[in-house]
Write an enzyme that holds these catalytic residues in place. Structure first.
Site, PDB file in Angstrom:
ATOM      1  N   ASN A  74       0.875  -1.176   0.000  1.00 50.48           N
ATOM      2  CA  ASN A  74       0.000   0.000   0.000  1.00 50.48           C
ATOM      3  C   ASN A  74       0.911   1.225   0.000  1.00 50.48           C
ATOM      4  O   ASN A  74       1.466   1.577   1.031  1.00 50.48           O
ATOM      5  CB  ASN A  74      -0.892  -0.014   1.256  1.00 50.48           C
ATOM      6  CG  ASN A  74      -1.748   1.244   1.357  1.00 50.48           C
ATOM      7  OD1 ASN A  74      -1.838   2.014   0.389  1.00 50.48           O
ATOM      8  ND2 ASN A  74      -2.365   1.461   2.509  1.00 50.48           N
ATOM      9  N   TRP A  75       1.046   1.825  -1.183  1.00 52.45           N
ATOM     10  CA  TRP A  75       1.969   2.965  -1.300  1.00 52.45           C
ATOM     11  C   TRP A  75       1.404   4.235  -0.664  1.00 52.45           C
ATOM     12  O   TRP A  75       2.092   5.230  -0.573  1.00 52.45           O
ATOM     13  CB  TRP A  75       2.290   3.219  -2.772  1.00 52.45           C
ATOM     14  CG  TRP A  75       3.231   2.212  -3.373  1.00 52.45           C
ATOM     15  CD1 TRP A  75       3.801   1.136  -2.747  1.00 52.45           C
ATOM     16  CD2 TRP A  75       3.732   2.198  -4.722  1.00 52.45           C
ATOM     17  NE1 TRP A  75       4.615   0.469  -3.624  1.00 52.45           N
ATOM     18  CE2 TRP A  75       4.595   1.089  -4.837  1.00 52.45           C
ATOM     19  CE3 TRP A  75       3.527   3.016  -5.833  1.00 52.45           C
ATOM     20  CZ2 TRP A  75       5.255   0.779  -6.034  1.00 52.45           C
ATOM     21  CZ3 TRP A  75       4.183   2.705  -7.023  1.00 52.45           C
ATOM     22  CH2 TRP A  75       5.036   1.602  -7.116  1.00 52.45           C
ATOM     23  N   LYS A  76       0.136   4.220  -0.317  1.00 50.83           N
ATOM     24  CA  LYS A  76      -0.529   5.421   0.230  1.00 50.83           C
ATOM     25  C   LYS A  76      -0.273   6.591  -0.730  1.00 50.83           C
ATOM     26  O   LYS A  76      -0.227   6.373  -1.940  1.00 50.83           O
ATOM     27  CB  LYS A  76      -0.036   5.685   1.652  1.00 50.83           C
ATOM     28  CG  LYS A  76      -0.167   4.427   2.518  1.00 50.83           C
ATOM     29  CD  LYS A  76       0.007   4.643   3.964  1.00 50.83           C
ATOM     30  CE  LYS A  76      -0.179   3.313   4.684  1.00 50.83           C
ATOM     31  NZ  LYS A  76      -0.136   3.422   6.136  1.00 50.83           N
ATOM     32  N   HIS A  98      -9.794   1.730   4.507  1.00 49.20           N
ATOM     33  CA  HIS A  98      -8.567   1.906   5.294  1.00 49.20           C
ATOM     34  C   HIS A  98      -8.809   2.996   6.340  1.00 49.20           C
ATOM     35  O   HIS A  98      -9.423   4.016   6.047  1.00 49.20           O
ATOM     36  CB  HIS A  98      -7.406   2.297   4.370  1.00 49.20           C
ATOM     37  CG  HIS A  98      -6.081   2.198   5.050  1.00 49.20           C
ATOM     38  ND1 HIS A  98      -5.678   3.102   6.003  1.00 49.20           N
ATOM     39  CD2 HIS A  98      -5.075   1.296   4.944  1.00 49.20           C
ATOM     40  CE1 HIS A  98      -4.476   2.752   6.454  1.00 49.20           C
ATOM     41  NE2 HIS A  98      -4.090   1.662   5.822  1.00 49.20           N
ATOM     42  N   GLU A 127      -7.023   5.246   7.533  1.00 44.22           N
ATOM     43  CA  GLU A 127      -6.537   6.593   7.207  1.00 44.22           C
ATOM     44  C   GLU A 127      -7.571   7.354   6.391  1.00 44.22           C
ATOM     45  O   GLU A 127      -7.580   8.586   6.394  1.00 44.22           O
ATOM     46  CB  GLU A 127      -5.199   6.508   6.454  1.00 44.22           C
ATOM     47  CG  GLU A 127      -4.068   6.158   7.402  1.00 44.22           C
ATOM     48  CD  GLU A 127      -2.829   5.621   6.706  1.00 44.22           C
ATOM     49  OE1 GLU A 127      -2.764   5.632   5.463  1.00 44.22           O
ATOM     50  OE2 GLU A 127      -1.923   5.164   7.429  1.00 44.22           O
ATOM     51  N   GLY A 176       1.644   2.463  10.979  1.00 48.80           N
ATOM     52  CA  GLY A 176       2.618   3.559  10.899  1.00 48.80           C
ATOM     53  C   GLY A 176       3.280   3.898  12.223  1.00 48.80           C
ATOM     54  O   GLY A 176       3.948   4.928  12.333  1.00 48.80           O
ATOM     55  N   SER A 202       2.559  -1.881  10.559  1.00 48.35           N
ATOM     56  CA  SER A 202       3.992  -1.929  10.911  1.00 48.35           C
ATOM     57  C   SER A 202       4.655  -3.268  10.613  1.00 48.35           C
ATOM     58  O   SER A 202       5.528  -3.703  11.363  1.00 48.35           O
ATOM     59  CB  SER A 202       4.202  -1.532  12.382  1.00 48.35           C
ATOM     60  OG  SER A 202       3.842  -0.179  12.581  1.00 48.35           O
TER      61      SER A 202
HETATM   62  P1  PGA Z   1       2.341   0.563   7.798  1.00 44.77           P
HETATM   63  O1  PGA Z   1       0.933   0.723   7.070  1.00 44.77           O
HETATM   64  O2  PGA Z   1       2.950  -0.724   7.296  1.00 44.77           O
HETATM   65  O3  PGA Z   1       3.123   1.772   7.383  1.00 44.77           O
HETATM   66  O4  PGA Z   1       2.078   0.508   9.256  1.00 44.77           O
HETATM   67  C1  PGA Z   1       0.071  -0.359   7.103  1.00 44.77           C
HETATM   68  C2  PGA Z   1      -1.231  -0.069   6.457  1.00 44.77           C
HETATM   69  O5  PGA Z   1      -1.419   0.834   5.667  1.00 44.77           O
HETATM   70  O6  PGA Z   1      -2.143  -0.808   6.729  1.00 44.77           O
END
Ligand code: PGA
Length: 263
Positions: A17-19, A103, A105, A181, A220
């Protein structure tokens, strides 16, 4: 008398997931490094979820490879006057096979309800996209011991609106919000307990669907904790944020998928 045997494990799914990261140049370098590193890996199936504008680039870079690609959100509407939204058919036009739904976020920042997320989930399915439904609790909810109630409600919304069969051949990603994160992943015991709960909840609504849903862990994930997490038979794969932006780390996570399991 108990005995142990070694069996070959099924492949596991690792989703990047590149966000909101990337540029044409950086993406190209990253994908080339992924493809190079993945040559010797047969146990991991890989999907890369990119920001919308880069879907076209993924069709150029990934067509004909073993790596699939997808988006990080989709509209709950088919088409129409919805400024800024992107429909499932549009994702299909660019070869997407998967889409992340709900998600935290997004759901937190844009106040998305469970109902809204459920409608996006079904819209993705209607267009032949595999939804990756994110579920998970906050730290406060875990500390209060209500994490199963919270995750249960997220799943139940889909079950109530569309039936348990809606989960057939889809993906659920358990993403404790406190682990995303933060560098603090769930322990494999915490993850396994929630994965069992998720499969049980789906099975209660539809046994067949529960047999086909993949359950990932996200939050993470790094090359160190991936070894433990991906060795659990209840964990069908991982959703990787930060470490997916570094090809070396991402490949190490894919390498953590075990060849064999001891049962
Ligand atoms: P992360 O993100 O690996 O940076 O914690 C995980 C996610 O988006 O679910």
């Amino acid at each position: 008398m108990s005995s142990t045997s070694i069996v070959s494990s099924p492949p596991k799914l690792v989703v990047a997931n590149w966000k909101m990261h990337g540029s044409l140049l950086r993406n190209q370098q990253l994908i080339e490094a992924y493809l190079q590193g993945l040559r010797s890996i047969t146990r991991a199936e890989v999907v890369v979820c990119v920001p919308y504008p880069y879907l076209a680039q993924m069709t150029d870079l990934l067509s004909g490879t073993s790596v699939a690609w997808g988006a990080q959100n989709v509209a709950k509407y088919e088409e129409g006057a919805y400024t800024g939204e992107v429909g499932a058919q549009m994702l299909k036009d660019f070869g997407a096979t998967h889409v992340i739904i709900g998600h935290s976020e997004r759901s937190t920042a844009y106040c998305e309800s469970d109902e809204n997320i459920a409608e996006k989930f079904m819209m993705a399915k209607r267009y032949g996209l595999t939804p990756i439904l994110c579920v998970g609790e906050t730290l406060l909810e875990r500390e209060a011991g209500v994490m199963e109630r919270v995750v249960g409600k997220q799943l139940e919304t889909i079950i109530r609106l569309f039936g348990g069969e809606a989960f057939a051949n889809t993906i659920v990603s358990y993403e404790p919000i406190w682990a995303i994160g933060t560098g603090l992943a769930a322990s494999s015991e915490q993850a396994v307990a929630m994965h069992e709960f998720i499969r049980h909840t789906v099975a209660t609504a539809d046994k067949t669907a529960a047999g086909t849903v993949k359950i990932l862990y996200g939050g993470s994930v790094n090359p160190q904790n991936a070894v433990q997490l991906l060795n659990q038979k209840e964990i069908d794969g991982a959703l990787v944020g930060r470490c997916s932006l570094d090809a070396e780390q991402f490949i190490k996570i894919c390498q953590a998928v075990p060849e064999n399991s001891v049962i």
